[in-house]
Design an enzyme around this catalytic site. Structure first.
Site, PDB file in Angstrom:
ATOM      1  N   ASP A  68      -7.869   4.912  49.276  1.00 53.18           N
ATOM      2  CA  ASP A  68      -9.268   5.225  49.564  1.00 53.18           C
ATOM      3  C   ASP A  68      -9.435   6.639  50.116  1.00 53.18           C
ATOM      4  OD1 ASP A  68     -10.082   2.797  48.651  1.00 53.18           O
ATOM      5  OD2 ASP A  68     -10.637   1.961  50.602  1.00 53.18           O
ATOM      6  N   GLY A  69      -8.441   7.129  50.862  1.00 56.46           N
ATOM      7  CA  GLY A  69      -8.519   8.494  51.375  1.00 56.46           C
ATOM      8  C   GLY A  69      -8.553   9.517  50.247  1.00 56.46           C
ATOM      9  N   ARG A  73     -11.597  12.335  49.133  1.00 51.40           N
ATOM     10  CA  ARG A  73     -11.382  13.751  48.818  1.00 51.40           C
ATOM     11  C   ARG A  73     -11.898  14.077  47.421  1.00 51.40           C
ATOM     12  NH1 ARG A  73      -6.522  15.818  48.298  1.00 51.40           N
ATOM     13  NH2 ARG A  73      -5.374  13.872  48.047  1.00 51.40           N
ATOM     14  N   THR A 184     -17.214  -0.949  55.314  1.00 59.07           N
ATOM     15  CA  THR A 184     -15.900  -1.598  55.397  1.00 59.07           C
ATOM     16  C   THR A 184     -14.808  -0.620  55.821  1.00 59.07           C
ATOM     17  OG1 THR A 184     -15.698  -1.266  53.000  1.00 59.07           O
ATOM     18  CG2 THR A 184     -16.401  -3.444  53.755  1.00 59.07           C
ATOM     19  N   SER A 189     -14.061  -1.672  61.689  1.00 56.82           N
ATOM     20  CA  SER A 189     -13.159  -1.785  62.836  1.00 56.82           C
ATOM     21  C   SER A 189     -13.918  -1.768  64.156  1.00 56.82           C
ATOM     22  CB  SER A 189     -12.122  -0.654  62.813  1.00 56.82           C
ATOM     23  OG  SER A 189     -12.722   0.601  63.067  1.00 56.82           O
TER      24      SER A 189
END
Length: 285
Positions: A68-69, A73, A184, A189
């Site tokens: 996902d990172g 980007r 999400t 968190s």
């Protein structure tokens, strides 16, 4: 001939292997392939390297190979050009990377033919108004804009105004303004609301608040949220995990829906619910 821009996680061997094989396959099929400069070097195809400025130019499709990172980007580079992004997962189970490595070639072929649905996702825009009225920014993100404390062991005081109406002053570690896609991510968190990613709204969620009111707010997509720093303790503004500005007493972060829309290639198989079930170990019965 189609133009495909690829963003690659440079530190995962599987990502590099998938990128190399996909680049060879696409070139043999008569397409033009380019890879972000760092990724191209890691793959061993430096001749395909493409600068940040040219990554989205004339691209028909962007392919993100990583987690996902890496997807964040990729959207950072192509969203404003309206280029759809297809995510290939070679990391942990993610919410954005819907296709597995062994599906990459087939998925890209289908996407280029227009056989896969493209979802439109809301993005968030943030800017800073300094205490003297000067405006800095604009930063656009797919997941969230976060105002958080800079000093460890101390809270920060943040005054919230919603659509020009004072709402509350929070004491805590910070505040998250997230999109449905970002609900999400960090928002989750912090015990924020989970929102279907194609819904259009903004979520305001406190991080470790030192007060009785600790609920997440789900707001209209056209809401303007202003978060002011109150007192001597400084804060930091980050967008999709990128630190973009330091905030001091009297500085204001202004968050709104962006006019830029993220376009995400999906399988159309209800992937969001399935990922939620896997993440939380939910059973059918």
């Amino acid at each position: 001939m189609s133009v495909i821009s690829m963003m690659v996680h440079p530190e995962r061997n599987e990502s590099l292997e998938v990128a190399a094989a996909l680049a060879d396959y696409l070139e043999k099929s008569g397409n033009k392939v380019r890879i972000d400069e760092v990724g191209a070097s890691a793959v061993g195809r430096s001749e395909l390297g493409c600068s940040t400025e040219n990554f989205a130019a004339d691209a028909d499709l962007a392919v993100s190979i990583g987690g996902d990172g890496t997807m964040l980007r990729t959207f950072e580079r192509v969203a404003q050009a309206g280029v759809p992004v297809l995510g290939v997962n070679v990391g942990h189970l993610g919410y954005l990377t819907e296709f597995e490595a062994d599906e990459a070639q087939t998925a890209v072929d289908k996407a280029l033919r227009g056989d896969l649905p493209v979802e439109e996702r809301l993005m968030i825009q943030s800017r800073v108004q300094r205490f003297d009225g000067e405006i800095e920014g604009t930063w656009i993100g797919l997941n969230e804009a976060v105002v958080e404390k800079k000093s460890q062991g101390h809270t920060v005081r943040l005054e919230v105004t919603i659509d020009d109406s004072p709402f509350a002053t929070y004491a805590g570690d910070g505040l998250i303004v997230s999109t449905p896609t970002g609900s999400t991510a960090y928002n989750l968190s912090a015990r924020g609301s989970i929102v279907a990613p194609t819904h259009w709204s903004l979520q305001l969620t406190p991080v470790a608040p030192h007060m009785l009111f600790d609920r997440s707010l789900v707001l209209r997509p056209d809401t303007e949220i202003r978060i002011s720093v109150v007192g001597e303790r400084e804060a930091n503004l980050s967008v999709d995990g990128r630190s973009v500005a330091a905030l001091r007493d009297g500085d204001v972060m202004i968050a709104t829906r962006s006019e830029v829309i993220a376009r995400l290639v999906t399988s159309g198989s209800g992937g969001f619910q399935q990922v939620l079930k896997q993440k939380f170990g939910l059973k059918d019965r």
